[in-house]
Every structure is written in C-alpha cells, then in structure tokens.
Scaffold this motif. Sequence first.
Motif, PDB file in Angstrom:
ATOM      1  N   GLU A 205      20.133 -60.108 -41.673  1.00  0.00           N
ATOM      2  CA  GLU A 205      20.445 -59.702 -41.128  1.00  0.00           C
ATOM      3  C   GLU A 205      21.625 -58.357 -41.274  1.00  0.00           C
ATOM      4  O   GLU A 205      21.648 -57.293 -39.923  1.00  0.00           O
ATOM      5  CB  GLU A 205      21.454 -61.240 -40.328  1.00  0.00           C
ATOM      6  CG  GLU A 205      21.016 -61.956 -39.688  1.00  0.00           C
ATOM      7  CD  GLU A 205      21.955 -63.174 -39.252  1.00  0.00           C
ATOM      8  OE1 GLU A 205      22.861 -63.058 -39.415  1.00  0.00           O
ATOM      9  OE2 GLU A 205      20.910 -64.333 -38.846  1.00  0.00           O
ATOM     10  N   MET A 206      22.153 -58.447 -41.836  1.00  0.00           N
ATOM     11  CA  MET A 206      23.103 -57.049 -42.173  1.00  0.00           C
ATOM     12  C   MET A 206      22.246 -56.343 -42.781  1.00  0.00           C
ATOM     13  O   MET A 206      22.481 -54.870 -42.200  1.00  0.00           O
ATOM     14  CB  MET A 206      24.047 -57.508 -43.532  1.00  0.00           C
ATOM     15  CG  MET A 206      25.146 -58.443 -43.234  1.00  0.00           C
ATOM     16  SD  MET A 206      25.908 -59.144 -44.588  1.00  0.00           S
ATOM     17  CE  MET A 206      27.367 -57.478 -44.926  1.00  0.00           C
ATOM     18  N   ARG A 207      20.919 -56.342 -43.664  1.00  0.00           N
ATOM     19  CA  ARG A 207      19.980 -55.351 -43.673  1.00  0.00           C
ATOM     20  C   ARG A 207      19.604 -54.770 -42.340  1.00  0.00           C
ATOM     21  O   ARG A 207      19.356 -53.485 -42.388  1.00  0.00           O
ATOM     22  CB  ARG A 207      18.795 -55.899 -44.227  1.00  0.00           C
ATOM     23  CG  ARG A 207      17.321 -55.230 -45.118  1.00  0.00           C
ATOM     24  CD  ARG A 207      16.521 -55.250 -45.779  1.00  0.00           C
ATOM     25  NE  ARG A 207      15.427 -54.477 -46.486  1.00  0.00           N
ATOM     26  CZ  ARG A 207      14.387 -54.915 -46.752  1.00  0.00           C
ATOM     27  NH1 ARG A 207      14.849 -56.713 -47.530  1.00  0.00           N
ATOM     28  NH2 ARG A 207      14.001 -54.493 -47.681  1.00  0.00           N
ATOM     29  N   GLU A 208      18.681 -56.057 -41.257  1.00  0.00           N
ATOM     30  CA  GLU A 208      18.360 -55.156 -40.285  1.00  0.00           C
ATOM     31  C   GLU A 208      19.399 -54.423 -38.841  1.00  0.00           C
ATOM     32  O   GLU A 208      19.219 -53.284 -39.136  1.00  0.00           O
ATOM     33  CB  GLU A 208      18.121 -56.689 -39.268  1.00  0.00           C
ATOM     34  CG  GLU A 208      17.030 -57.028 -39.922  1.00  0.00           C
ATOM     35  CD  GLU A 208      17.056 -58.609 -39.377  1.00  0.00           C
ATOM     36  OE1 GLU A 208      17.692 -58.951 -38.534  1.00  0.00           O
ATOM     37  OE2 GLU A 208      15.897 -59.035 -40.059  1.00  0.00           O
ATOM     38  N   ARG A 209      20.387 -54.778 -39.353  1.00  0.00           N
ATOM     39  CA  ARG A 209      21.521 -53.495 -38.653  1.00  0.00           C
ATOM     40  C   ARG A 209      21.827 -52.538 -39.553  1.00  0.00           C
ATOM     41  O   ARG A 209      21.812 -51.539 -38.229  1.00  0.00           O
ATOM     42  CB  ARG A 209      22.804 -54.649 -38.661  1.00  0.00           C
ATOM     43  CG  ARG A 209      23.255 -55.550 -37.514  1.00  0.00           C
ATOM     44  CD  ARG A 209      24.549 -56.435 -36.998  1.00  0.00           C
ATOM     45  NE  ARG A 209      25.533 -57.015 -38.436  1.00  0.00           N
ATOM     46  CZ  ARG A 209      25.619 -57.424 -38.962  1.00  0.00           C
ATOM     47  NH1 ARG A 209      24.515 -58.484 -38.561  1.00  0.00           N
ATOM     48  NH2 ARG A 209      25.982 -58.272 -39.990  1.00  0.00           N
ATOM     49  N   VAL A 210      21.643 -51.876 -40.610  1.00  0.00           N
ATOM     50  CA  VAL A 210      21.524 -51.322 -41.392  1.00  0.00           C
ATOM     51  C   VAL A 210      20.789 -50.313 -40.782  1.00  0.00           C
ATOM     52  O   VAL A 210      20.367 -49.274 -40.824  1.00  0.00           O
ATOM     53  CB  VAL A 210      21.881 -51.320 -42.719  1.00  0.00           C
ATOM     54  CG1 VAL A 210      21.293 -50.098 -43.798  1.00  0.00           C
ATOM     55  CG2 VAL A 210      22.742 -51.749 -42.980  1.00  0.00           C
ATOM     56  N   VAL A 211      18.865 -51.008 -40.831  1.00  0.00           N
ATOM     57  CA  VAL A 211      17.765 -50.029 -40.443  1.00  0.00           C
ATOM     58  C   VAL A 211      17.948 -49.868 -39.124  1.00  0.00           C
ATOM     59  O   VAL A 211      17.354 -48.641 -38.881  1.00  0.00           O
ATOM     60  CB  VAL A 211      17.246 -51.169 -40.434  1.00  0.00           C
ATOM     61  CG1 VAL A 211      15.417 -50.714 -39.900  1.00  0.00           C
ATOM     62  CG2 VAL A 211      16.252 -51.094 -42.081  1.00  0.00           C
ATOM     63  N   GLU A 212      19.222 -50.614 -38.183  1.00  0.00           N
ATOM     64  CA  GLU A 212      19.329 -50.201 -36.567  1.00  0.00           C
ATOM     65  C   GLU A 212      20.196 -48.373 -36.920  1.00  0.00           C
ATOM     66  O   GLU A 212      19.319 -48.481 -35.260  1.00  0.00           O
ATOM     67  CB  GLU A 212      19.789 -51.786 -35.849  1.00  0.00           C
ATOM     68  CG  GLU A 212      19.328 -51.314 -34.364  1.00  0.00           C
ATOM     69  CD  GLU A 212      20.943 -50.780 -33.659  1.00  0.00           C
ATOM     70  OE1 GLU A 212      21.224 -49.836 -32.741  1.00  0.00           O
ATOM     71  OE2 GLU A 212      21.924 -50.413 -34.606  1.00  0.00           O
ATOM     72  N   HIS A 213      20.972 -48.991 -37.335  1.00  0.00           N
ATOM     73  CA  HIS A 213      21.833 -48.164 -37.714  1.00  0.00           C
ATOM     74  C   HIS A 213      21.430 -46.423 -37.812  1.00  0.00           C
ATOM     75  O   HIS A 213      21.621 -45.248 -37.881  1.00  0.00           O
ATOM     76  CB  HIS A 213      22.921 -48.662 -37.834  1.00  0.00           C
ATOM     77  CG  HIS A 213      24.153 -49.201 -37.223  1.00  0.00           C
ATOM     78  ND1 HIS A 213      24.094 -50.847 -37.437  1.00  0.00           N
ATOM     79  CD2 HIS A 213      25.112 -48.602 -36.084  1.00  0.00           C
ATOM     80  CE1 HIS A 213      24.766 -50.877 -36.570  1.00  0.00           C
ATOM     81  NE2 HIS A 213      25.981 -49.765 -35.909  1.00  0.00           N
ATOM     82  N   ARG A 214      20.272 -47.231 -38.584  1.00  0.00           N
ATOM     83  CA  ARG A 214      19.394 -45.687 -39.588  1.00  0.00           C
ATOM     84  C   ARG A 214      18.793 -45.025 -38.224  1.00  0.00           C
ATOM     85  O   ARG A 214      18.718 -44.003 -38.423  1.00  0.00           O
ATOM     86  CB  ARG A 214      19.317 -45.970 -40.923  1.00  0.00           C
ATOM     87  CG  ARG A 214      18.291 -45.221 -41.506  1.00  0.00           C
ATOM     88  CD  ARG A 214      17.415 -45.902 -42.732  1.00  0.00           C
ATOM     89  NE  ARG A 214      17.952 -45.865 -43.543  1.00  0.00           N
ATOM     90  CZ  ARG A 214      18.346 -47.406 -43.781  1.00  0.00           C
ATOM     91  NH1 ARG A 214      17.340 -48.397 -43.877  1.00  0.00           N
ATOM     92  NH2 ARG A 214      18.992 -47.737 -44.916  1.00  0.00           N
ATOM     93  N   SER A 215      18.134 -45.368 -37.698  1.00  0.00           N
ATOM     94  CA  SER A 215      17.666 -45.453 -36.462  1.00  0.00           C
ATOM     95  C   SER A 215      17.574 -44.577 -35.716  1.00  0.00           C
ATOM     96  O   SER A 215      17.596 -43.666 -34.777  1.00  0.00           O
ATOM     97  CB  SER A 215      16.599 -46.904 -35.753  1.00  0.00           C
ATOM     98  OG  SER A 215      17.105 -47.557 -35.120  1.00  0.00           O
TER      99      SER A 215
END
Length: 374
Positions: free
Chosen positions: A146-156
Amino acid sequence: MKIATIELYEVTLPYSGGVYQLSGGREYRHFDAVIVRVEADDGTEGWGESTPFGGTYIAAHARGARAGVEEIAPHLLGRDPRQTDRIYDAMDEVLVGHNHAKAAIDAACWDLFGKSVNRPVCELLGGSTGIPMATISSIYAGAPEEMRERVVEHRSRGYLGHSIKIGALDHEGGPMLDSERIRACLADRQPGEYFIADANGGLVPETAMRMLRLLPDGLDFVLEAPCSTWRETLSLRRHCTVPIILDELVMEDENLARLIALDAADGIGLKITKAGGLTPSRRQRDLCRAAGLTMSVQDTVGSDIAYAAIVHMGATVPPRLLRCILNSRDMVTLETARFDPVMRDGRVLPPDAPGLGINVNREALGAPVQAWSL
C-alpha cells in the motif's frame, strides 16, 4: 510603522488521506491550525500559520499555540513589525519556549514586511537561488505494498522526494515490517529521487540495527529521526550504515549546535513551526550551511499559508544542501489562501508577489476568536 492590530483565528484542517499513521500507534484525522493576522497602522497586513501535528508529535498542540499567542500579542502592539529580530526578542521576553505559538506571529510579520517594501519574503531572507525545488511526499505507515502504491501515485504527480514512515513496534511486525516497507517503497526508484525512512523517534538502537541488517545492500535512502533521545541517536550513529538526519531533536538553535559538535547526523528536517518561525529558521539554515548539513525544508503540517512560508525559505537554501520541500497544503483539504508558486517540470519556485504572495480566504477562516488593538 507600528503594529496596530493582531487577530487570532482557529481552523480545522481535515487530513486529505483519511487517517495518517505514525510510529507508536499515533493516528491523525485532522489538524488544528492557529492563524494570525498582523495589521500595521498604515493598513498593511501580514498572515502566518502554526499547525501542530497533534499533541503527540512534539511538545506542541493547537490550544497551546492559541494560549501562547494570547500571552504574546498584547506586548507587540506599537512595535515595528519589520524589525523581525527585535519582534522575536520581545516574544522571548514574554514567553519562554513555545516555538509553535511564536511561529505564526513571526511569519505574519515577514509577510507584512515584504508587502511594505513590495518584495517577496525570500528576497528579504537572503534571496532566491532561482533553482526550482523538488517536493517531498509524506507516505504514512501501512502495509508495504500500500505504501509502494502511494509512492507511485505521488511520483505520477511530480514528487521527487518521498518520506516513508516506519517505526513498527515488535507486536506490529517490528524491524521485519519496516525493512519490507523500505524495500517496497524503493522498488520502483527513479533517477533523481530522494527517499527518507522516517521513524519519528519510534526506534531504539537495537531495533534500528536489526532493521538495517535485514535490508539488501545498495538501497539509497537516509534514516530520519530514528530515536527519541540524544543518547540513543549517538549510540546508533556509531554503528549506522546509512546517513542520519534529525528532526524532533532539533528545535532550538542550541540543539543544532549540539548536533554539529557531536557529529550526530548528516542533515536536518528544517520545519518552520518547530523552529519557531522564519526568523529562527533563517539562523538554522545558516548554521547548517556553515557545517555542510543537508536540509529538507518542511513544516509539521499546514495549509496554503504554511506552504507559502516553506517555499520562500526553501528558495534561499543552496541547491547542493537542499534536498526537497514539503507541499504541506497537499496534506489537507481546506484551502485557507490562494498561493500560486511558479512550477517548472514539477519543481517549485516562489512567486514574485510581495510578502508571502498569498490571498487569504477569509470565508474559510471565519471570524477571529480573539483580537488586540492599540
């Protein structure tokens, strides 16, 4: 020019992500902002904000900030708001400590000062470097994927820095869970990204070392605020295999001087409210520069008013020492002011507008809860 009026506002800022989780089981769903308006006798006004990160982050909370402003405000009437160091001396004479209460008044004086001379605050703080700044996300603790997904979302969304929260207790998963969180968040790391693993003082040397030994070699990150005391931090420093930066342990100038003397860390999270405003943040910036310490310019949390102060301070830090700035307004849902920084390829520069460059949304603030006038 004299301070003629000081107004105090209280505003609730809902957290944009639902529930924010920190080490030790701390949870936050909203943040209580204290906002101050300072008006001079010629009608020029300035705004400042102090939004403590709840009452369990550092020794600061919203009702305490309000009480501090109530103690200080009557003693500033009639003083020149442009003499920011003298204003701070006057605040220190009235109230010892309580940086979070002083921060809002101090920022408001800088905003007013800039407007009075038609210059952006960053120019009064030494001048903008003109180099666009990367922003850092705040990834609250949770399941690794879940934390990985939030990083990906912020990266986008253009974020180049990521502060990932760790500090699991043993019954929550301990060092194993934290190591998995770090590995997951760095799994898709892109060139130029900067990662902080932030324990907010939630580890002891033993758990920190166990966590680090579980990680594969070559992960590029720094460890922020691993332990809650100086003794624990210095013990870990002797054995740590990654750079350490401090946050909660560095509030006052003398804390930073101690860090430098003991070589306790490689940098700091320079949080404006925690330091007590832009005036002490400017001193701490210069101490870090003299010692070669890196900085991420942030705040505990905050709305658009706090973010404007972050942008102006961050713009004055030499690029070789500045890692990221925090877009604090992205953490809350209420817009307290219109602030339009210059954006270049996802990076940020302060606007050319005078003061902090904000247009405050009076309707969002409501009526002041208290006011003082000459």
